[in-house]
Design an enzyme around this catalytic site. Structure first.
Site, mmCIF file in Angstrom:
data_model
loop_
_atom_site.group_PDB
_atom_site.id
_atom_site.type_symbol
_atom_site.label_atom_id
_atom_site.label_comp_id
_atom_site.label_asym_id
_atom_site.label_seq_id
_atom_site.Cartn_x
_atom_site.Cartn_y
_atom_site.Cartn_z
ATOM 1 N N LEU A 33 0.807 -1.219 0.000
ATOM 2 C CA LEU A 33 0.000 0.000 0.000
ATOM 3 C C LEU A 33 0.841 1.271 0.000
ATOM 4 C CD1 LEU A 33 -2.719 -1.117 2.582
ATOM 5 C CD2 LEU A 33 -2.742 -1.360 0.093
ATOM 6 N N HIS A 37 -3.552 4.347 -2.257
ATOM 7 C CA HIS A 37 -4.523 3.410 -1.673
ATOM 8 C C HIS A 37 -5.139 4.021 -0.404
ATOM 9 C CE1 HIS A 37 -1.689 0.271 -3.488
ATOM 10 N NE2 HIS A 37 -2.839 -0.006 -4.053
ATOM 11 N N GLY A 147 -9.059 4.246 -7.961
ATOM 12 C CA GLY A 147 -8.345 5.476 -8.324
ATOM 13 C C GLY A 147 -8.463 5.770 -9.814
ATOM 14 N N SER A 185 2.341 4.474 -7.064
ATOM 15 C CA SER A 185 2.025 3.134 -7.565
ATOM 16 C C SER A 185 2.936 2.133 -6.869
ATOM 17 C CB SER A 185 2.276 3.083 -9.083
ATOM 18 O OG SER A 185 2.320 1.743 -9.514
ATOM 19 N N ARG A 187 4.191 -0.331 -8.134
ATOM 20 C CA ARG A 187 5.249 -0.708 -9.082
ATOM 21 C C ARG A 187 6.336 0.358 -9.231
ATOM 22 N NH1 ARG A 187 0.793 -3.498 -12.233
ATOM 23 N NH2 ARG A 187 1.447 -5.659 -12.446
#
Ligand code: PAF
Length: 222
Positions: A33, A37, A147, A185, A187
């Site tokens: 998270l 988030h 989102g 993100s 990632r």
């Protein structure tokens, strides 16, 4: 905050929340998270009586050459963060709990799922729709929060929910950006430090174009 792993446990918790007349907000995630988030969790906590969060790295939305096995995971840290933000229930199922042996039922939104991101990630949105539909059936939330960072995903999930008559309101939430402008993100941890400026340049370029259009009346693309 209670943490559960089984569908039957979520259902029991939801049942007692509904008996108390609570309106349920739901934030589905793949974990690891970040503040993006957590901004969805904040909206849910503000707007609903009980907030349910799921953490599930969903194998069916990853292509064979994608990052399923190395997708970042840290459920202990995620649990702490959610507790500190007043989530009520955390659902962390195993893959076996979600996709039993011989699983063969999928949900697909035609057309939109093959365009844009879908054109380079075949099957991705089919995996997303399947898991989100299953989670909606398990949690039966009044509202679910997604989102705008994943704009195509949000639009596809809205369409799926409308067309399958799933009684949930889909709430789109603003993109959360890090200090340099990059959208938060999970990632982002993959981006090497020296390459990060390229990712940020994309957002800066688009923002500059918007400024030229909106505030300077420039219409000449060159
Ligand atoms: O946006 C995500 O994190 C995922 O695609 C979602 C909606 C949790 C489904 O796995």
């Amino acid at each position: 905050m209670k943490t559960v792993k089984l569908v039957s446990e979520v259902r029991a918790e939801i049942c007692s929340m509904k008996k108390k007349g609570q309106r349920i907000g739901f934030v589905p995630t793949m974990g690891y998270l970040h503040e993006g988030h957590l901004s969805l969790v904040k909206r849910s906590v503000e707007e609903c009586d009980a907030t349910v969060v799921s953490i599930f790295v969903n194998p069916t939305q990853f292509g064979p050459a994608e990052d399923y096995s190395r997708y970042p995971r840290d459920s202990a840290r995620d649990g702490e963060l959610l507790r500190s933000r007043d989530a009520d229930l955390l659902f962390i199922p195993t893959v076996e709990e979600i996709y039993g042996e011989g699983f063969s039922t999928f949900v697909e939104v035609g057309g939109l799922s093959e365009k844009l991101e879908g054109s380079i990630r075949p099957g991705h949105f089919r995996g997303v729709c399947t898991i989100v539909c299953k989670l909606f059936n398990i949690v039966s939330p009044d509202k679910a929060y997604f989102g705008w960072k994943d704009a195509q995903q949000l639009i596809i999930i809205r369409k799926m929910s409308e067309e399958l008559n799933i009684p949930v309101e889909i709430e789109g939430c603003p993109i959360f950006r890090e200090a340099d402008g990059l959208a938060a993100s999970s990632r982002n941890v993959y981006i090497p430090r020296e390459k990060r400026r390229y990712a940020v340049a994309l957002y800066m370029g688009l923002s500059r174009i918007r400024d030229l259009l909106d505030n300077h009346g420039i219409r000449d693309a060159s």
